[in-house]
Write an enzyme that holds these catalytic residues in place. Sequence first.
Site, PDB file in Angstrom:
ATOM      1  N   SER A  67       8.070   0.988  -8.833  1.00  0.00           N
ATOM      2  CA  SER A  67       9.033   1.875  -9.494  1.00  0.00           C
ATOM      3  C   SER A  67       9.833   1.177 -10.586  1.00  0.00           C
ATOM      4  O   SER A  67      10.474   1.844 -11.402  1.00  0.00           O
ATOM      5  CB  SER A  67      10.016   2.451  -8.463  1.00  0.00           C
ATOM      6  OG  SER A  67       9.342   3.153  -7.459  1.00  0.00           O
ATOM      7  N   CYS A 104       3.875   8.107 -16.193  1.00  0.00           N
ATOM      8  CA  CYS A 104       4.941   8.021 -15.205  1.00  0.00           C
ATOM      9  C   CYS A 104       5.788   9.267 -15.333  1.00  0.00           C
ATOM     10  O   CYS A 104       6.490   9.442 -16.335  1.00  0.00           O
ATOM     11  CB  CYS A 104       5.806   6.776 -15.406  1.00  0.00           C
ATOM     12  SG  CYS A 104       7.223   6.731 -14.273  1.00  0.00           S
ATOM     13  N   LYS A 279      -3.726   7.894  -7.188  1.00  0.00           N
ATOM     14  CA  LYS A 279      -2.760   7.716  -6.113  1.00  0.00           C
ATOM     15  C   LYS A 279      -3.380   8.205  -4.806  1.00  0.00           C
ATOM     16  O   LYS A 279      -4.300   9.024  -4.796  1.00  0.00           O
ATOM     17  CB  LYS A 279      -1.478   8.512  -6.391  1.00  0.00           C
ATOM     18  CG  LYS A 279      -0.783   8.166  -7.694  1.00  0.00           C
ATOM     19  CD  LYS A 279      -0.369   6.710  -7.775  1.00  0.00           C
ATOM     20  CE  LYS A 279       0.466   6.455  -9.018  1.00  0.00           C
ATOM     21  NZ  LYS A 279       0.724   5.004  -9.213  1.00  0.00           N
ATOM     22  N   MET A 319       6.557   9.673  -6.750  1.00  0.00           N
ATOM     23  CA  MET A 319       6.245   9.537  -8.162  1.00  0.00           C
ATOM     24  C   MET A 319       6.289  10.933  -8.793  1.00  0.00           C
ATOM     25  O   MET A 319       5.834  11.909  -8.197  1.00  0.00           O
ATOM     26  CB  MET A 319       4.864   8.933  -8.365  1.00  0.00           C
ATOM     27  CG  MET A 319       4.659   7.600  -7.643  1.00  0.00           C
ATOM     28  SD  MET A 319       4.299   7.750  -5.874  1.00  0.00           S
ATOM     29  CE  MET A 319       2.547   8.118  -5.948  1.00  0.00           C
ATOM     30  N   GLY A 320       6.827  11.014 -10.015  1.00  0.00           N
ATOM     31  CA  GLY A 320       6.921  12.307 -10.676  1.00  0.00           C
ATOM     32  C   GLY A 320       5.573  12.942 -10.921  1.00  0.00           C
ATOM     33  O   GLY A 320       5.391  14.151 -10.740  1.00  0.00           O
TER      34      GLY A 320
END
Length: 397
Positions: A67, A104, A279, A319-320
């Site tokens: 992050s 991101c 992810k 995570m966005g």
Amino acid sequence: MSQVPQIKVPATYMRGGTSKGVFFNLAELPASCQVPGEARDKLLMRVIGSPDPYAKQIDGMGGATSSTSKTVILAKSTRPDHDVDYLFGQVAIDKAFVDWSGNCGNLSAAVGPFAISNGLIDPARVPSDGICTVRIWQANIGKTIIAHVPMTAGAVQETGDFELDGVTFPAAEVQLEFIDPADEGEGEGGGSMFPTGNLVDDLEVPGVGTLKATMINAGIPTIFVNAEAIGYTGTELQEAINGDSKALTMFETIRAYGALRMGLIKNVDEAAKRQHTPKVAFVAPAQTYTASSGKTVEAADIDLCVRALSMGKLHHAMMGTAAVAIGTAAAIPGTLVNLAAGGGERNAVRFGHPSGTLRVGAEAQQASGEWTVTKAIMSRSARVLMEGWVRVPGDTF
């Protein structure tokens, strides 16, 4: 011994959502770093403090987590109907590379504020008070993001009462619209929100077994599996997983074989050089649990529980870009995310993550058997933490 002086590079250290990163104006980078390549990567790694065999990034701006090991390069956009081009670099912590394969979503919230404050937006489009709409071209994945940035007395408003779980202090709300977020795949997986053609697949993972998996290209390529199938409840916090080397190896194996199945890599060995994408996340029905802050998240207040890994570790919040994937998958009946949320049609979900909850909306529709998502919407916040220059040794690049 010769002494090499340091050089100064204009930079801004910003929080965006639950991430932090070093932001640069492309035009202010050293000439050799204004184009993609080895010089740029070396500069960004040295700024962040990588590669670091101690995995602490003590000698740089990074915070030794996925992050906080992030960089952003912004420039006035030359694309029609866009204000700013946004390029994101995820810097590996203990290895010498910068991963440019994805966006991101959290730092996306800081792009608009930086662009406004640094003169990258046409002044005629910036109101003194109200909302400034910033049209962002996300260059890593070729997608449009629209940021709605609050303005007060001619300046970006950063303080406010918007609370975001995973961020200690309230701030001003920045609403983000991820336009046409699906299909950022590459290789054989490109061209489809579901690169395998299925909402749910049987994913064979050596040493783990055959898992039901929803593999989706939306926001960021993401592999969803059921928590129960891998021995979890979906209410885990970081310490339950990040200190378990066997668990981390299992997740990396799932990620590698999922990436192969999605067409993102040609052999599983390539996954080690593509840490940022895809992810891996695991889902479970809504349950009551205690978040990392100590507050109770009630089952009645969420639709499902989701935990996701980033750069090999369980993320402290979400995570966005993975939130976009969650919202998109939840909107499509039959995916594992949708089923964990109770099934049926829905245009928004509130999910529980290690730090609390997050709501994300998505507009999905089906035509000729194919699902499309026109946009995903969520709110974050952003704030300048420090601005000025970063310094690196003059022989860095």
